[in-house]
Design a protein around this motif. Structure first.
Motif, short mmCIF file in Angstrom:
data_model
loop_
_atom_site.label_atom_id
_atom_site.label_comp_id
_atom_site.label_asym_id
_atom_site.label_seq_id
_atom_site.Cartn_x
_atom_site.Cartn_y
_atom_site.Cartn_z
N GLU A 1 0.83 -1.20 0.00
CA GLU A 1 0.00 0.00 0.00
C GLU A 1 0.87 1.25 0.00
OE1 GLU A 1 -3.57 1.98 2.72
OE2 GLU A 1 -1.94 0.86 3.66
N ASN A 2 1.93 1.24 0.78
CA ASN A 2 2.81 2.39 0.86
C ASN A 2 3.49 2.67 -0.48
OD1 ASN A 2 4.14 4.49 2.44
ND2 ASN A 2 6.01 3.26 2.20
N SER A 3 3.93 1.59 -1.17
CA SER A 3 4.57 1.76 -2.48
C SER A 3 3.57 2.31 -3.49
CB SER A 3 5.13 0.41 -2.96
OG SER A 3 6.12 -0.06 -2.09
N ALA A 4 2.36 1.75 -3.47
CA ALA A 4 1.34 2.21 -4.41
C ALA A 4 0.98 3.67 -4.15
CB ALA A 4 0.11 1.33 -4.30
N LYS A 5 0.99 4.06 -2.89
CA LYS A 5 0.68 5.44 -2.55
C LYS A 5 1.75 6.40 -3.08
CE LYS A 5 -0.16 8.46 1.41
NZ LYS A 5 -0.20 8.56 2.89
N LEU A 6 3.03 6.01 -2.93
CA LEU A 6 4.12 6.85 -3.42
C LEU A 6 4.06 7.02 -4.93
CD1 LEU A 6 7.07 5.52 -1.19
CD2 LEU A 6 5.88 7.72 -1.00
N THR B 1 -6.45 -4.54 -0.18
CA THR B 1 -5.69 -5.70 0.30
C THR B 1 -5.33 -5.56 1.77
OG1 THR B 1 -4.75 -6.01 -1.92
CG2 THR B 1 -3.61 -7.09 -0.09
N VAL B 2 -5.02 -4.35 2.20
CA VAL B 2 -4.74 -4.09 3.62
C VAL B 2 -5.97 -4.37 4.48
CG1 VAL B 2 -4.19 -2.30 5.31
CG2 VAL B 2 -2.88 -2.46 3.19
N VAL B 3 -7.13 -3.93 3.99
CA VAL B 3 -8.37 -4.18 4.74
C VAL B 3 -8.62 -5.68 4.90
CG1 VAL B 3 -10.88 -3.91 4.69
CG2 VAL B 3 -9.41 -1.98 4.08
N GLN B 4 -8.40 -6.43 3.80
CA GLN B 4 -8.58 -7.88 3.87
C GLN B 4 -7.58 -8.52 4.82
OE1 GLN B 4 -8.22 -8.95 -0.28
NE2 GLN B 4 -10.45 -8.84 -0.61
N ASN C 1 -7.80 -10.25 12.44
CA ASN C 1 -8.86 -10.24 13.45
C ASN C 1 -9.54 -11.61 13.55
OD1 ASN C 1 -8.38 -7.55 14.07
ND2 ASN C 1 -9.85 -6.79 12.55
N ARG C 2 -9.77 -12.23 12.38
CA ARG C 2 -10.39 -13.56 12.38
C ARG C 2 -9.50 -14.57 13.08
NH1 ARG C 2 -10.56 -14.23 7.37
NH2 ARG C 2 -12.51 -13.10 7.04
#
Length: 375
Positions: free
Chosen positions: A114-119, A151-154, A160-161
Motif C-alpha cells: 500500500e505504501n509503495s502504491a501510494k508513493l 488488500t490491507v483491509v482484507q 482479526n479472524r
C-alpha cells in the motif's frame, strides 16, 4: 314355679321405679336432636390454584466449541458453580497461533504494498500536474493504490479472524451458573458439533407449567387486549414453589409470561414464574408444585359438612319458617382449603341452612335451634 319368679321380678321393678319417683329422681326423657345452623351471606375468599411445574435456569446454555481441535484441559467439574467469564475448557491453540502469525505477516506485506502504491500515485499525480505523464498513467497508479488499500483491509480482517479463532480455543462461561454433566474427556477431538456440557444460569430460575383453558378463563380477564396482558401479569399474585418433599421454597416468585397460543393437543398454554435463587438451592430439572392464591369476591361459602352428597347430587337442608328442613340441590366448587365449598347455585343470601348434623336430617324434620334447648 316360673310364673311365680316372673311375678316377683315385675313387682321388684315396679317398687324400684316407684321408689325413685317418690325420692324426686327424674327419669330420662326422650328429646329431639338439635342442629346447628347458619345464615347464608356473601363474602370474599382466596382460592389456591396448584400447578405441576419443572424448574429451568433463566439462561440454560449448551456449551459447544466454535473451532475444531484436540481438547487439552477441562478446568471445571460437574455441579461446580462458575462465574461469568470463567475458563471452562481449553482446546489446542497451536494451529490457531500459527494462523494468526501468518495473517499478521500478510498484513505487513499488504501495508508495504500500500505504501509503495501510494508513493507511485502521488508521484504520477505531481507529474500529471506538470503535464509530464498522461492521464492513463495517473489513473492506473490510482487504481493500484486503491487495490493495495483493499488488500490491507482484507489482511486486517484475516488478522482479526485469526485472533477470534485463537480466543475460541479458550471456552469461558457466558453466564454465571452451575456446570451440568461433562460429556468429553481431555484428549478428545472436538468440533462445533460436539456438546461439551450444559451450563445452567441459576441466579434466577424459571418454573414452567401448563395452564388449561378453563383455569385461564378465571385467571385472565375476558376480552383483554394483547397490550394489556403485560400490565395484568404484573398485578398477578405472588407464587409459591413447593418441592416434591413438601418443603416450601422461602423466596416468592412472579409470573413473567403467558404464551399467547393454546396447544391444540393438550388444550393448555405454558406459563413461566421467575424465582430468585441467591443461595443456589434450585436446579434445572427439579419438579414441584406452583401455588397461587386468587381472590374470589362476593361468593357464598358454606362448610363442607353442611353439604350432603347423594350419588351425583349435592344438597343442603334449608330451614323453613316453621323450623322444618327442606333439601335443596346446589352446585359447588372446592376452595382447596379442605374446609369450605363455594355454592354457585341453589342458595341466596339470607337463607338459613343446617350445618352440623346435616347428615342426620330427614326431609320435613323439625329442626330445633340450640337456644330452644335452654328454656
Amino acid at each position: 314355679m316360673n310364673q311365680k319368679k316372673t311375678l316377683m321380678r315385675a313387682a321388684m321393678i315396679c317398687s324400684v321405679v316407684f321408689g325413685l319417683t317418690a325420692c324426686g329422681v327424674d327419669m330420662p326423657k326422650m328429646t329431639e336432636s338439635s342442629f346447628e345452623t347458619m345464615t347464608v351471606k356473601k363474602s370474599d375468599i382466596e382460592l389456591p390454584y396448584r400447578f405441576s411445574a419443572r424448574m429451568k435456569g433463566q439462561n440454560d446454555v449448551t456449551v459447544t466449541p466454535q473451532v475444531s481441535g484436540q481438547l487439552m484441559q477441562i478446568c471445571v467439574s460437574e455441579g461446580q458453580q462458575v462465574k461469568k467469564g470463567q475458563t471452562l475448557f481449553v482446546i489446542d491453540s497451536r494451529n490457531a497461533q500459527l494462523e494468526l502469525e501468518a495473517a499478521q505477516a500478510n498484513l505487513q506485506a499488504a501495508l508495504a504494498q500500500e505504501n509503495s502504491a501510494k508513493l507511485e500515485y502521488e508521484s504520477n499525480k505531481n507529474l500529471f500536474d506538470k503535464k509530464i505523464v498522461s492521464s492513463y498513467m495517473l489513473n492506473n497508479s490510482e487504481n493500484s493504490y486503491k487495490q493495495a488499500q483493499a488488500t490491507v483491509v482484507q489482511a486486517r480482517a484475516s488478522v482479526n479472524r485469526a485472533k477470534v479463532n485463537l480466543g475460541f480455543c479458550t471456552i469461558t462461561a457466558t453466564v454465571p451458573g452451575v456446570i451440568g454433566e461433562i460429556l468429553v474427556r481431555p484428549g478428545d477431538q472436538v468440533s462445533p458439533m460436539t456438546q461439551l456440557t450444559m451450563l445452567s444460569g441459576n441466579t434466577t430460575m424459571y418454573a414452567e407449567f401448563s395452564v388449561t383453558e378453563a383455569i385461564l378463563e378465571s385467571m385472565v380477564k375476558v376480552g383483554m387486549k394483547a397490550s394489556e396482558v403485560e400490565e395484568y401479569i404484573s398485578q398477578l399474585p405472588d407464587a409459591t414453589f413447593i418441592m416434591k418433599n413438601g418443603t416450601e421454597y422461602p423466596h416468592k416468585g412472579r409470573v413473567v409470561s403467558l404464551t399467547g397460543v393454546v396447544n391444540a393437543s393438550t388444550g393448555s398454554l405454558t406459563s413461566k414464574v421467575s424465582f430468585p435463587n441467591p443461595e443456589g438451592h434450585l436446579y434445572s430439572g427439579i419438579q414441584g408444585t406452583i401455588v397461587m392464591n386468587f381472590a374470589e369476591k362476593d361468593v357464598i361459602i358454606v362448610p363442607q359438612y353442611a353439604v350432603v352428597r347423594l350419588q351425583d347430587k349435592s344438597q343442603v337442608y334449608k330451614v323453613q319458617a316453621d323450623s322444618t328442613a327442606t333439601a335443596v340441590d346446589v352446585t359447588t366448587e372446592d376452595t382447596g382449603n379442605g374446609k369450605d365449598f363455594i355454592v354457585t347455585s341453589g342458595l341466596n343470601p339470607g337463607d338459613v341452612i343446617v350445618t352440623t348434623g346435616a347428615n342426620n336430617v330427614t326431609e320435613g324434620q323439625k329442626v330445633l335451634f340450640p337456644q330452644a334447648e335452654k328454656k
